[in-house]
Write an enzyme that holds these catalytic residues in place. Structure first.
Site, PDB file in Angstrom:
ATOM      1  N   GLU A 201      47.588  23.137  38.454  1.00 42.08           N
ATOM      2  CA  GLU A 201      48.150  24.476  38.675  1.00 42.08           C
ATOM      3  C   GLU A 201      47.266  25.289  39.621  1.00 42.08           C
ATOM      4  O   GLU A 201      46.714  26.323  39.238  1.00 42.08           O
ATOM      5  CB  GLU A 201      48.294  25.212  37.348  1.00 42.08           C
ATOM      6  N   PRO A 202      47.116  24.869  40.854  1.00 40.94           N
ATOM      7  CA  PRO A 202      46.292  25.654  41.781  1.00 40.94           C
ATOM      8  C   PRO A 202      47.002  26.924  42.206  1.00 40.94           C
ATOM      9  O   PRO A 202      48.222  26.954  42.379  1.00 40.94           O
ATOM     10  CB  PRO A 202      46.127  24.696  42.972  1.00 40.94           C
ATOM     11  N   GLY A 203      46.239  27.971  42.350  1.00 46.90           N
ATOM     12  CA  GLY A 203      46.757  29.213  42.904  1.00 46.90           C
ATOM     13  C   GLY A 203      46.020  29.514  44.190  1.00 46.90           C
ATOM     14  O   GLY A 203      46.506  29.335  45.296  1.00 46.90           O
TER      15      GLY A 203
ATOM     16  N   ARG B 115      39.356  42.562  44.849  1.00 46.71           N
ATOM     17  CA  ARG B 115      38.467  41.466  44.448  1.00 46.71           C
ATOM     18  C   ARG B 115      36.979  41.743  44.709  1.00 46.71           C
ATOM     19  O   ARG B 115      36.139  41.419  43.864  1.00 46.71           O
ATOM     20  CB  ARG B 115      38.894  40.159  45.126  1.00 46.71           C
TER      21      ARG B 115
ATOM     22  N   TYR C  62      35.205  41.432  41.253  1.00 44.39           N
ATOM     23  CA  TYR C  62      34.495  40.174  41.032  1.00 44.39           C
ATOM     24  C   TYR C  62      33.225  40.039  41.868  1.00 44.39           C
ATOM     25  O   TYR C  62      32.504  39.052  41.729  1.00 44.39           O
ATOM     26  CB  TYR C  62      35.375  38.974  41.415  1.00 44.39           C
TER      27      TYR C  62
ATOM     28  N   CYS D 196      39.095  57.451  47.279  1.00 41.73           N
ATOM     29  CA  CYS D 196      38.135  58.365  46.657  1.00 41.73           C
ATOM     30  C   CYS D 196      37.558  57.702  45.409  1.00 41.73           C
ATOM     31  O   CYS D 196      37.855  58.068  44.269  1.00 41.73           O
ATOM     32  CB  CYS D 196      38.813  59.688  46.309  1.00 41.73           C
ATOM     33  N   GLU D 197      36.778  56.699  45.648  1.00 45.41           N
ATOM     34  CA  GLU D 197      36.160  55.845  44.641  1.00 45.41           C
ATOM     35  C   GLU D 197      35.237  54.928  45.432  1.00 45.41           C
ATOM     36  O   GLU D 197      35.461  54.675  46.611  1.00 45.41           O
ATOM     37  CB  GLU D 197      37.231  55.002  43.935  1.00 45.41           C
TER      38      GLU D 197
ATOM     39  N   TYR E 123      45.508  36.856  45.316  1.00 44.67           N
ATOM     40  CA  TYR E 123      45.071  38.008  44.531  1.00 44.67           C
ATOM     41  C   TYR E 123      44.764  39.209  45.405  1.00 44.67           C
ATOM     42  O   TYR E 123      43.836  39.961  45.151  1.00 44.67           O
ATOM     43  CB  TYR E 123      43.868  37.641  43.650  1.00 44.67           C
TER      44      TYR E 123
END
EC number: 4.1.1.20
Length: 409
Positions: free
Chosen positions: A269-271, A308, A312, A338-339, A366
């Site tokens: 099941e590769p994404g 990401r 991560y 604004c973050e 993603y």
């Protein structure tokens, strides 16, 4: 695939800067040829066994990508009713879709079963409900947690003892007792170790655990080893040796099938493996801010489009495709949210000027699927380039899209 090595950069001969002018910036662009090549790599690596690829479509649910997957013989793994419906809209038969839930409302499982998808049962309560509801009238698979820690960032490990995913292999007796009690029709065992695994050994370790567990299930048709193959982010980055992995896993799987008494089907099941390298996020420089401590490149995107790096700590290689021969300088590449939304820290790039277009590589997985409208920003358009033709496969959002579901107007 990377952008062509020679300036002007192109994807299948198409200039991405012209695409940003046509469809706006920021812009996601996907290279269909790369997706075809990655699927072929996996098929070739496991040519010696009855292997099926199930695209983990949470990585990229654009219907054009799903249709391309169907065209090249790749089936789907979905995690929600929405993804299941998208797969059907893209032309998949429900029997070609596996539903792998994670602690969902059981009515979602009922919906998937009734539509004809195969369900991966991820908890003992769900297994009992499935048995009470269907007995042996409907097949299912069981997601086993092998209690093995492997992968990259801790947030993308999914098989260790503290992970929420699957039923611990230590509960095998309880699983078997429940199957016997309700005469549940179990046709497959599944596990997913996590992402960014570059060595064969973690796959072999969990395969051994799953294959040993499989001996307790007499009616299996499928062994599903998930995905998580490492892709290249940095130039020269180590990736999963698919040929070596294919040879080692195939050998063990064939031995197991001989011991089991019949041939089973091996699923993966590769994404990210299938779509990450195909994708590019093109952004435009709004401001170059020279600070005594650091030079900042502010671009017209942020964590609302590509979360990401902040979630991560993921690395995305960045190219200045407007000024590739500029004098090298060091920058923090940051977003317009604004973050704190830093894409890259102390990154060496050819001199970046206001208006320059930057390319973020490995953005096919993603990216848009994890995007948001934070700060009331619009999601970008998406373009698929396949067979030398660029097609708009998602338009850029508008204010009307942001307000569409609000009722307080």
């Amino acid at each position: 695939m990377q952008l062509s090595d020679h300036y002007p950069y192109s994807i299948q001969g198409i200039d991405p800067i012209q695409l940003t002018k046509q469809y706006g910036s920021p812009l996601y662009v996907y290279d269909g040829a790369t997706i075809r090549r990655k699927a072929a790599e996996l098929q070739y690596a496991f040519a010696g066994v009855n292997m099926k690829i199930k695209f983990a479509c949470k990585a990229n649910t654009n219907l054009a990508i799903l249709r391309l997957m169907r065209e090249i013989g790749v089936e789907l793994d979905v995690v929600s009713p929405g993804e299941l419906e998208m797969g059907k809209i893209a032309g998949y038969d429900a029997s070609q879709i596996t539903f792998t839930p994670s602690g969902v409302d059981f009515e979602e499982v009922r919906e998937a079963v009734e539509t004809g998808a195969i369900v991966n049962v991820d908890s003992l309560p769900l297994l009992e409900w499935f048995g009470q509801t269907y007995g042996n009238s409907k097949p299912c698979m069981i997601r086993i947690k092998p209690n093995v820690a492997a992968g990259g960032h801790t947030k993308i490990m999914t098989a260790h003892a503290d992970s929420k995913f699957g039923i611990s292999v230590l509960l095998l007796d309880e699983i078997l007792e429940m199957i016997k009690k309700y005469d549940i029709k179990v046709i497959g065992l599944h596990q997913h170790t996590g992402s960014d695994i570059k060595d064969a050994e973690p796959f072999l370790k969990v395969a051994d655990i799953l294959l040993e567990t499989a001996k307790h299930f007499p009616d299996l048709q499928i062994i599903d080893l998930g995905g998580g193959f490492k892709v290249s982010y940095l130039p020269g980055d180590a990736i999963t040796d698919m040929d070596l992995l294919g040879k080692k896993i195939s050998k063990r799987f064939r031995t197991f099938c001989e011991e089991y008494g019949r041939d089973l089907q091996l699923w993966f099941e590769p994404g990210k493996f299938l779509v990450s390298e195909s994708g590019f996020l093109f952004v435009t420089t709004n401001v170059v801010k020279e600070d005594p401590a650091r030079n900042f490149v502010h671009v017209d995107s942020g964590l609302n489009h590509l979360i990401r790096p902040m979630m991560y700590g993921s690395y995305h290689h960045i190219l200045n495709i407007s000024n590739p021969k500029g004098e090298p300088k060091h920058y923090n590449v940051v977003g317009y949210i604004c973050e704190t939304d830093t894409f890259a820290t102390d990154r060496e790039l050819p001199e970046v000027r206001q208006g320059d277009v930057l390319a973020f590589l490995n953005a096919g997985a993603y990216g848009l699927t994890m995007s948001s409208n934070y700060n009331a920003r619009f999601r970008p358009a998406e373009v698929l380039i396949d067979n030398g033709e660029a097609k708009l496969v998602r338009r850029r959002e508008t204010m009307e899209d942001l307000l569409r579901t609000q009722t307080g107007l």
